[in-house]
Design a protein around this motif. Structure first.
Motif, PDB file in Angstrom:
ATOM      1  N   GLY A 130       0.787  -1.219   0.000  1.00 26.89           N
ATOM      2  CA  GLY A 130       0.000   0.000   0.000  1.00 26.89           C
ATOM      3  C   GLY A 130       0.821   1.273   0.000  1.00 26.89           C
ATOM      4  N   ASN A 131       2.095   1.171   0.207  1.00 29.20           N
ATOM      5  CA  ASN A 131       2.960   2.347   0.226  1.00 29.20           C
ATOM      6  C   ASN A 131       3.830   2.429  -1.027  1.00 29.20           C
ATOM      7  OD1 ASN A 131       2.139   3.387   2.770  1.00 29.20           O
ATOM      8  ND2 ASN A 131       3.285   1.743   3.756  1.00 29.20           N
ATOM      9  N   THR A 132       3.320   1.845  -2.119  1.00 24.99           N
ATOM     10  CA  THR A 132       3.998   1.922  -3.412  1.00 24.99           C
ATOM     11  C   THR A 132       3.068   2.580  -4.429  1.00 24.99           C
ATOM     12  OG1 THR A 132       3.164  -0.224  -4.171  1.00 24.99           O
ATOM     13  CG2 THR A 132       5.220  -0.222  -2.910  1.00 24.99           C
ATOM     14  N   PRO A 133       3.616   3.274  -5.417  1.00 27.23           N
ATOM     15  CA  PRO A 133       2.757   3.837  -6.474  1.00 27.23           C
ATOM     16  C   PRO A 133       1.977   2.765  -7.220  1.00 27.23           C
ATOM     17  CG  PRO A 133       4.937   4.843  -6.525  1.00 27.23           C
ATOM     18  CD  PRO A 133       5.024   3.693  -5.559  1.00 27.23           C
ATOM     19  N   LEU A 134       2.561   1.557  -7.355  1.00 22.39           N
ATOM     20  CA  LEU A 134       1.894   0.471  -8.055  1.00 22.39           C
ATOM     21  C   LEU A 134       0.523   0.172  -7.442  1.00 22.39           C
ATOM     22  CD1 LEU A 134       1.895  -1.837 -10.134  1.00 22.39           C
ATOM     23  CD2 LEU A 134       3.113  -3.241  -8.429  1.00 22.39           C
ATOM     24  N   TYR A 135       0.447   0.258  -6.123  1.00 10.53           N
ATOM     25  CA  TYR A 135      -0.814  -0.017  -5.422  1.00 10.53           C
ATOM     26  C   TYR A 135      -1.928   0.894  -5.932  1.00 10.53           C
ATOM     27  CZ  TYR A 135      -4.313   0.376  -1.732  1.00 10.53           C
ATOM     28  OH  TYR A 135      -5.493   0.442  -1.032  1.00 10.53           O
ATOM     29  N   TYR A 136      -1.660   2.183  -6.055  1.00 14.49           N
ATOM     30  CA  TYR A 136      -2.692   3.133  -6.458  1.00 14.49           C
ATOM     31  C   TYR A 136      -3.142   2.896  -7.894  1.00 14.49           C
ATOM     32  CZ  TYR A 136      -1.903   5.806  -2.185  1.00 14.49           C
ATOM     33  OH  TYR A 136      -1.834   6.191  -0.871  1.00 14.49           O
ATOM     34  N   PHE A 137      -2.210   2.539  -8.774  1.00 11.38           N
ATOM     35  CA  PHE A 137      -2.582   2.283 -10.166  1.00 11.38           C
ATOM     36  C   PHE A 137      -3.462   1.042 -10.282  1.00 11.38           C
ATOM     37  CE2 PHE A 137       1.208   4.958 -10.888  1.00 11.38           C
ATOM     38  CZ  PHE A 137       0.683   5.848 -11.808  1.00 11.38           C
ATOM     39  N   ILE A 138      -3.089  -0.031  -9.564  1.00  9.87           N
ATOM     40  CA  ILE A 138      -3.882  -1.260  -9.606  1.00  9.87           C
ATOM     41  C   ILE A 138      -5.240  -1.049  -8.956  1.00  9.87           C
ATOM     42  CG2 ILE A 138      -4.024  -3.606  -8.692  1.00  9.87           C
ATOM     43  CD1 ILE A 138      -1.089  -3.920  -9.183  1.00  9.87           C
ATOM     44  N   ALA A 139      -5.283  -0.320  -7.854  1.00  6.64           N
ATOM     45  CA  ALA A 139      -6.544  -0.060  -7.161  1.00  6.64           C
ATOM     46  C   ALA A 139      -7.498   0.741  -8.052  1.00  6.64           C
ATOM     47  CB  ALA A 139      -6.279   0.687  -5.862  1.00  6.64           C
ATOM     48  N   THR A 140      -6.974   1.712  -8.785  1.00  5.23           N
ATOM     49  CA  THR A 140      -7.806   2.516  -9.676  1.00  5.23           C
ATOM     50  C   THR A 140      -8.422   1.658 -10.777  1.00  5.23           C
ATOM     51  OG1 THR A 140      -6.433   4.463  -9.263  1.00  5.23           O
ATOM     52  CG2 THR A 140      -7.819   4.505 -11.214  1.00  5.23           C
ATOM     53  N   ALA A 141      -7.605   0.801 -11.385  1.00  7.21           N
ATOM     54  CA  ALA A 141      -8.114  -0.088 -12.427  1.00  7.21           C
ATOM     55  C   ALA A 141      -9.128  -1.079 -11.863  1.00  7.21           C
ATOM     56  CB  ALA A 141      -6.955  -0.834 -13.085  1.00  7.21           C
TER      57      ALA A 141
END
Length: 593
Positions: free
Chosen positions: A265-276
């Motif tokens: 949850g503290n990586t940018p990857l998390y936000y991109f996957i969560a948005t998709a």
């Protein structure tokens, strides 16, 4: 028929049939009845379209990318910005040739203003169009698909270093515009859905009930549908929160990390996957509604001389000319103008402050969102239970606090312990609280514990008010013009929101302190309270009924003129035929002679 008992009844269990020989029976039967599949798919749509991406993930991604691509205007050489909770250095981004750029929060506010301005233009252009044919369904479907795509596409910026934050800002604007469109046209569909529940239809067609009883019964079921749909929105919000809260705590070793916690949850990857993922969740939940919404439910055909691109503007201008006929309704619009601006600004400020205080910690942000979802569900169900148990009016259900600030009696004899005016006072506590952050470092929405309290406070009071505000609006607008007035409601909200966001952005740009936006938000609530003080909801209903009667009389007059014209035309035709017959007879006589 006992109305109090039927308020708790199954809306799909009805004894008897509607008499098609009566005028009211023909009116009710002109639209198809609502089915269980339609009702539950309507709720399910809002379950998916819960706004989690719009309020959390997309603004966070935009702020994150902007700070990655931003610079410190005060340091020599304009070094890149730092993403740490204890870093108070300013962070600017280039903006339309402005020397030294503008603060990231100003950019976010300007982007918000642009999206609301675009919605203002779209609602004005297509608002009334949705009242004709099946345009409501077409517009809702199109905006839903665009919203899904705009929420899915940010993943293309996964490996970006922040230099293309402007592209993400464009996607954020498109997502906000399409999401705003879905909310307005989704809300505009619920009065017709509620009024066509079999139980409500039977009451509307019952000749033994008074107009007041029918109206009161229909209002209760509109509030029911609105409250349950809003509850489903919060349930979807809760589901997303739980799923991505669990995902955020997954141990992770591959950076980059936004802070010292090595969790996914503290990586940018998390936000991109969560948005998709949220985009896919929206699409899955939205599809059933477009399948089960009956094709037979539609408005009248588009007038012959009307154009798709101009009918909305003409309708708005004609409606504004009728301000005197809807004086209290337009006062309600004016109050909402201020209130909507304040609530939207609070949402934008809250997201920015959460990211700033927690250094983009998804684990904290998602937990706070989880708290907001839980308290929103509690708030919606509490006020719905209040309506069911004590049979109170929609206006009464707009109360927020448990301690009475005053009492009066409405037309149904309900004790109003807290009027709708109190709501703005309660929600207005948030901007007043934020004002302390201008001069203090440890109070005024600047600490973690304050963020927790604000999350719970927002859930308890913001969720229910949206449900009952649209219910109240549906009670004050003429039947058959729901899309026009809901679109006008949307126009009012969006017009105010882009104005307020622009002012806050300009003030922040000038002061380099986002907390100077809170006094502006607080003043919006003060003005809204003053306007609401002078609104008489009973008088507003009388204005609406008077307008409906005038419209029916005008339609009857036009119909009578058309009938007279038709009779005259037929008489002319008969007269011409008689003349021709006489001429033919004379010709035959001469022939025989």
């Amino acid at each position: 028929m006992s109305l109090p008992e039927d308020l708790l009844a199954d809306p799909f269990k009805v004894e008897g049939t509607i008499d098609p020989t009566t005028e009211i029976g023909r009116e009710v039967l002109s639209q198809p009845p609502a089915t269980k599949k339609e009702l539950w798919s309507y709720y399910l749509y809002y379950n998916g379209n819960n706004g989690y991406v719009i309020y959390f993930y997309l603004p966070t991604l935009l702020q994150l990318m902007a700070q990655r691509g931003g610079f410190n205007p005060d340091a020599e050489g304009n070094p890149p910005c730092k993403i740490t909770p204890d870093d108070n250095a300013p962070c600017n981004v280039p903006w339309l040739g402005v020397s030294g750029g503008i603060p990231v929060v100003s950019m976010i506010m300007y982007a918000t203003a642009i999206s609301f301005a675009a919605q203002f233009l779209l609602f004005t252009t297509f608002g009334s169009l949705a009242d004709y044919g099946r345009y409501n369904q077409y517009i809702l479907l199109g905006s839903t698909l665009i919203s899904c795509a705009a929420q899915m596409l940010p993943i293309i910026f996964l490996n970006d270093d922040g230099s293309h934050w402007f592209g993400l800002m464009i996607l954020d604007i498109v997502a906000n515009v399409s999401y705003g469109m879905t909310l307005v046209y989704y809300a505009a569909a619920f009065p017709a859905l509620s009024d066509n529940l079999p139980l409500v239809r039977s009451v509307r067609a019952n000749l033994s009930l008074s107009v007041e009883e029918k109206q009161h019964f229909a209002e209760k079921w509109r509030s029911h549908v609105s409250a349950i749909s809003t509850t489903f929105s919060n349930i979807g919000f809760l589901v997303i929160s739980v799923v991505f809260l669990i995902v955020s705590f997954i141990p992770w070793s591959q950076g980059p990390f936004l802070n010292d916690d090595h969790q996914f949850g503290n990586t940018p990857l998390y936000y991109f996957i969560a948005t998709a993922g949220c985009s896919a969740f929206l699409l899955i939940n939205a599809i059933p509604y477009f399948i089960y919404r009956p094709s037979g439910r539609h408005g009248p055909p588009l007038p012959e001389n009307a154009h798709h691109l101009t009918i909305g503007w003409k309708s708005v201008f004609e409606t504004l000319k009728e301000t005197r006929k809807h004086r209290h309704l337009f006062m309600y619009f004016a109050s909402f103008f201020m209130f909507s601006d304040g609530v939207n600004a609070i949402s934008s400020m809250q997201t920015f402050i959460q990211n700033d205080v927690t250094a983009f910690s998804a684990t904290q942000t998602v937990v706070q969102g989880f708290i907001t979802a839980i308290t929103s569900i509690i708030g919606c169900l509490f006020f719905l239970l209040l309506a069911k148990k004590f049979n109170v009016s929609t206006k009464t259900n707009l109360m927020i606090i448990l301690v009475a600030t005053g009492t009066n009696e409405n037309q149904h004899g309900d004790t109003v312990q807290c009027s709708h005016k109190t709501i703005l006072f309660i929600i207005g506590v948030i901007p007043i609280w934020g004002c302390f952050g201008i001069g203090l470092d440890n109070f005024g929405l600047k600490t973690n514990w304050e963020l927790w309290v604000m999350s719970a406070w927002s859930g308890l009071f913001t969720g229910p008010i949206w449900a009952w505000q649209q219910s109240l609006l549906s009670e004050l607008i003429p039947r058959g013009e729901e899309n026009k007035f809901f679109s006008l409601f949307g126009i009012v909200g969006k017009a105010s929101s882009w104005i307020g966001a622009s002012v806050i952005a300009a003030v922040t740009q000038k002061t380099a302190n986002a907390y100077y936006g809170w006094p502006i938000i607080a003043s919006l609530f003060v003005v809204a309270i003053i306007i609401l003080y002078f609104i008489d909801m009973d008088a507003a209903r009388l204005e609406m009924l008077h307008f409906e009667i005038q419209r029916e009389l005008a339609q009857a007059h036009i119909h009578a003129i058309n009938r007279i014209a038709t009779v005259d035309e037929k008489a002319s035709v008969i007269k011409l035929e008689l003349v021709n017959h006489e001429n033919n007879s004379d010709g035959l006589d001469r022939h025989h002679q």
